[in-house]
Write a protein that holds these residues in place. Structure first.
Motif, PDB file in Angstrom:
ATOM      1  N   HIS A   9      56.765  61.462  28.283  1.00 51.90           N
ATOM      2  CA  HIS A   9      57.418  62.459  27.433  1.00 51.90           C
ATOM      3  C   HIS A   9      57.378  62.114  25.942  1.00 51.90           C
ATOM      4  O   HIS A   9      57.835  62.916  25.133  1.00 51.90           O
ATOM      5  N   TRP A  10      56.858  60.945  25.594  1.00 51.32           N
ATOM      6  CA  TRP A  10      56.729  60.591  24.182  1.00 51.32           C
ATOM      7  C   TRP A  10      55.309  60.763  23.666  1.00 51.32           C
ATOM      8  O   TRP A  10      54.980  60.346  22.562  1.00 51.32           O
ATOM      9  N   ARG A  11      54.457  61.388  24.453  1.00 49.66           N
ATOM     10  CA  ARG A  11      53.057  61.512  24.038  1.00 49.66           C
ATOM     11  C   ARG A  11      52.895  62.333  22.763  1.00 49.66           C
ATOM     12  O   ARG A  11      51.893  62.212  22.081  1.00 49.66           O
ATOM     13  N   ASN A  12      53.894  63.140  22.428  1.00 50.45           N
ATOM     14  CA  ASN A  12      53.839  63.859  21.146  1.00 50.45           C
ATOM     15  C   ASN A  12      54.157  62.933  19.973  1.00 50.45           C
ATOM     16  O   ASN A  12      53.873  63.249  18.822  1.00 50.45           O
ATOM     17  N   HIS A  13      54.715  61.754  20.260  1.00 51.87           N
ATOM     18  CA  HIS A  13      54.998  60.749  19.224  1.00 51.87           C
ATOM     19  C   HIS A  13      53.861  59.734  19.087  1.00 51.87           C
ATOM     20  O   HIS A  13      53.603  59.234  17.994  1.00 51.87           O
ATOM     21  N   TYR A  14      53.217  59.407  20.234  1.00 53.55           N
ATOM     22  CA  TYR A  14      52.241  58.306  20.202  1.00 53.55           C
ATOM     23  C   TYR A  14      51.403  58.337  21.480  1.00 53.55           C
ATOM     24  O   TYR A  14      51.919  58.580  22.575  1.00 53.55           O
ATOM     25  N   THR A  15      50.101  58.062  21.326  1.00 53.99           N
ATOM     26  CA  THR A  15      49.224  57.820  22.482  1.00 53.99           C
ATOM     27  C   THR A  15      48.357  56.607  22.172  1.00 53.99           C
ATOM     28  O   THR A  15      47.706  56.549  21.125  1.00 53.99           O
TER      29      THR A  15
END
Length: 194
Positions: A9-15
């Protein structure tokens, strides 16, 4: 184990695969082809291999401005037979520290066993982090993993804070986690110096 995915769920922050400084930059993940195993059990293909036969990880977040990273682990952590900390230190942590990451949150709720060995790499990691005013927090370990880490003296090098062993980290943003842990560690340092 194949259906345990790294937190996404944090992929919009970091990948990690898009981060040119990440040790996993450029990785491609096939959602249908399972190749990595912990013993005879396949694990989800989103986990990253770093040299250990039984332990895998995902860098969920890295912020080079604040020098903070969140790493989630899965598998069996075995320093006794496989020296997993050496692989973790050399293949992942050293790469992140070279780019200025010195504050680490390591999530261990999917670490099913821990077998301690020498503590040299933990000591080295701790020394390097402290030189840069950083810290290492392990959270959400199973009780038997926590106990084994304490028996292996890991708590001399990383923060194994009991109140963080059932921490609801998923309800926060990575930036809020950083602020929470930074405040906690500053308070912890103040208590140590009194």
């Amino acid at each position: 184990m194949h259906d345990i995915e790294p937190y996404y769920h944090w992929r919009n922050h970091y990948t990690t695969e898009d981060d040119e400084y990440s040790p996993f930059y450029g990785s491609n993940y096939d959602e249908f082809y399972f190749s990595n195993k912990v013993y005879n059990y396949y694990i989800h293909p989103q986990w990253d291999a770093f040299g250990s036969d039984t332990l895998y990880l995902k860098v969920l977040y890295a912020d080079y401005d604040t020098g903070f990273a969140i790493i989630e682990l899965i598998g069996e952590w075995n320093d006794c037979l496989h020296n997993d900390i050496m692989y973790l230190k050399r293949k992942v942590l050293d790469v992140l520290m070279y780019r200025g990451i010195f504050k680490f949150a390591v999530i261990g709720e999917s670490v099913f066993n821990f077998h301690g060995g020498d503590d040299d790499y933990y000591e080295e990691w701790n020394d390097e982090v402290r030189e840069e005013n950083g810290w290492i927090i392990f959270l959400n370990l199973h009780q038997h993993v926590y106990d084994e880490m304490v028996q292996s003296r890991i708590h001399h090098y990383v923060n194994l804070l009991p109140h963080l062993m059932n921490y609801e980290w998923r309800k926060q943003t990575p930036q809020n986690l950083f602020k929470t842990f930074e405040m906690l560690m500053n308070k912890h340092k103040f208590i140590e110096t009194e």
